[in-house]
Design an enzyme around this catalytic site. Structure first.
Site, short mmCIF file in Angstrom:
data_model
loop_
_atom_site.label_atom_id
_atom_site.label_comp_id
_atom_site.label_asym_id
_atom_site.label_seq_id
_atom_site.Cartn_x
_atom_site.Cartn_y
_atom_site.Cartn_z
N THR A 69 0.86 -1.18 0.00
CA THR A 69 0.00 0.00 0.00
C THR A 69 0.90 1.24 0.00
O THR A 69 2.07 1.16 0.39
CB THR A 69 -0.95 0.01 1.22
OG1 THR A 69 -0.16 -0.07 2.40
CG2 THR A 69 -1.94 -1.14 1.15
N GLY A 71 1.32 4.17 1.76
CA GLY A 71 1.97 4.62 2.98
C GLY A 71 2.97 3.60 3.51
O GLY A 71 4.05 3.96 3.99
N CYS A 72 2.63 2.34 3.41
CA CYS A 72 3.50 1.28 3.92
C CYS A 72 4.75 1.14 3.05
O CYS A 72 5.83 0.85 3.56
CB CYS A 72 2.74 -0.04 4.00
SG CYS A 72 1.33 0.08 5.14
N THR A 73 4.59 1.35 1.77
CA THR A 73 5.74 1.32 0.87
C THR A 73 6.66 2.51 1.16
O THR A 73 7.88 2.35 1.23
CB THR A 73 5.27 1.33 -0.60
OG1 THR A 73 4.46 0.17 -0.82
CG2 THR A 73 6.45 1.32 -1.56
N VAL A 76 8.51 1.60 4.52
CA VAL A 76 9.55 0.57 4.41
C VAL A 76 10.76 1.11 3.65
O VAL A 76 11.90 0.81 3.99
CB VAL A 76 9.01 -0.75 3.80
CG1 VAL A 76 8.88 -0.68 2.28
CG2 VAL A 76 9.88 -1.93 4.19
#
Length: 182
Positions: A69, A71-73, A76
């Site tokens: 997703t 934001g998660c990308t 990370v």
């Protein structure tokens, strides 16, 4: 369909943040000064990791909603880009979500993640840390970070996490904690 799920989750999370509808959240989890809950989870390679195994070093334990997703990308990749500085500061990084080992392996490979992503598929660890959320059929970990000291005590809990800036905040705070101990 597989690639549609992250988009659907992102929309549900965004909608949930803007609207109030019934969601299931669990106890608040550990605050600064409290012992971090123990865990035993598999990483993207299928290897098992525990909190006890991290004893003696600083640990950045960050929870995130879903692999792939936006934001998660962003998050990370920010941790990936800061990993050398974090390790130089004496910290290890573990990312945790409810995604399975296979999803973490694909996510880590695509974005060249040099640290472990742990699978909390049953949500037990997210529940212990107070970050588990269930909204309708969707279950995920709320985006929060725990900076854990070498003795397993939460030094700081980040509840309002900016995925782009969190790794830099952690680096700054880690330096401050280490300076105050000297």
């Amino acid at each position: 369909m597989k690639h549609l799920m992250p988009l659907l989750l992102a929309l549900v999370v965004a909608f949930g943040a803007a609207c109030s509808f019934a969601d299931e959240t669990l106890p608040s989890g550990p605050a600064a000064g409290q012992a971090a809950p123990e865990f035993r989870l598999q990483d993207q390679k299928g290897d098992w990791h525990t909190l006890k195994g991290e004893h003696g070093k600083w640990l950045v334990l960050y929870f995130y909603p879903k692999d792939f997703t936006p934001g998660c990308t962003t998050e990370v990749c920010a941790y990936r880009d800061d990993i050398v500085a974090l390790r130089k500061a004496g910290a290890d990084v573990l990312g945790v979500s409810l995604d399975d080992v296979k999803s973490h392996a694909e996510f880590a490979e695509k974005y060249h993640v040099p640290f472990r992503l742990l699978s909390d598929a049953d949500g037990k660890v997210a529940k212990a840390y107070g970050v588990y959320v269930k909204r309708g059929p969707m279950e995920y970990a709320r985006r929060e970070t725990f900076l854990i000291d070498p003795q397993g005590i939460v030094a700081k809990r980040y509840t309002d996490v900016d995925p782009k800036e969190n790794s830099k905040q952690v680096l700054t705070d880690l330096d401050g904690f280490k300076q105050s101990k000297h």
